[in-house]
Write an enzyme that holds these catalytic residues in place. Structure first.
Site, short mmCIF file in Angstrom:
data_model
loop_
_atom_site.label_atom_id
_atom_site.label_comp_id
_atom_site.label_asym_id
_atom_site.label_seq_id
_atom_site.Cartn_x
_atom_site.Cartn_y
_atom_site.Cartn_z
N GLY A 41 -10.36 -13.40 -11.00
CA GLY A 41 -10.14 -15.34 -11.29
C GLY A 41 -11.44 -15.27 -12.24
O GLY A 41 -11.53 -16.08 -13.13
N TYR A 79 -3.23 -7.56 4.80
CA TYR A 79 -3.37 -7.80 3.89
C TYR A 79 -2.00 -8.86 3.52
O TYR A 79 -1.46 -9.96 2.40
CB TYR A 79 -4.01 -7.08 2.14
CG TYR A 79 -4.15 -7.45 1.12
CD1 TYR A 79 -4.83 -8.73 0.93
CD2 TYR A 79 -3.15 -6.44 0.36
CE1 TYR A 79 -4.34 -8.77 -0.96
CE2 TYR A 79 -3.37 -7.31 -0.81
CZ TYR A 79 -4.10 -8.30 -0.99
OH TYR A 79 -4.06 -8.60 -3.13
N SER A 119 0.21 -10.62 -5.64
CA SER A 119 0.18 -9.19 -5.21
C SER A 119 1.77 -8.65 -5.08
O SER A 119 1.77 -8.98 -4.50
CB SER A 119 -1.14 -8.46 -4.06
OG SER A 119 -0.90 -6.88 -4.03
#
Length: 190
Positions: A20, A153, A140
């Protein structure tokens, strides 16, 4: 490279470190007015200073947990007219499947999926009014290759992929000037 982002208002969620922060710095280097976001004012201030040191450009800041609806709404009120939204906010934690309680599943979904969907909904009206905007979800490879030690996740990254795929076709109709891919896969890898 001139990406023609000069003076565009950009928000990068979760941008005080890592991917980020690198995205926020690159947008600032391209001339965008970048809003740096993190949970603490100290982290936001440090990231803003680093961006200024590396690019010579000022960045804006917003400290707050964007997984909370009231905080996301406050950000959009403080910075109306966001033209570029990079949904980078995310958490991960290796944990055996049988040890992941319901609360963790919900927390991961709120942070990794719902925060980005909510920000997209909040920012879209201004983008439509301007007939220009970009919404990007950072994901991801765990969306398609779910790690055994991070099933919760991986589930959120798959949900993010599914919602951004649907979003991409709707966005083309909502923002005719915006025909770019809305998902970038990166993050934890084996």
């Amino acid at each position: 490279m001139d990406m023609q982002l000069t003076h565009r208002l950009a928000l990068v969620s979760g941008s005080t470190a890592g991917i980020g922060h690198a995205i926020a710095e690159a947008l600032a280097a391209e001339g965008a007015r970048v809003i740096v976001n993190g949970r603490t004012q100290a982290a936001v201030d440090a990231a803003i200073a680093a961006i200024q040191d590396h690019t010579g450009r000022q960045a804006l800041g917003f400290a707050g947990d964007l997984s909370r609806a009231d905080v996301a709404e406050a950000l959009v009120r403080q910075y109306p007219g966001i033209e570029i939204l990079v949904n980078n906010l995310g958490i991960f934690e290796p944990k055996p499947f049988e040890e992941i309680p319901d609360a963790d599943w919900l927390r991961f979904f709120d942070v990794n999926v719902l925060s980005g969907v909510r920000l997209a909904r909040l920012c879209l009206p201004a983008m439509k009014a301007a007939n220009w905007g970009r919404i990007i979800f950072i994901s991801s490879e765990s969306a398609v290759q779910i790690p055994a030690e991070m099933i919760h996740y991986g589930m959120t990254k798959t949900a993010q992929l599914a919602s951004s795929m649907r979003w991409r076709s709707r966005r083309a109709r909502a923002l005719p000037s915006s025909r770019r891919n809305s998902l970038r896969r990166c993050g934890p890898r084996r």
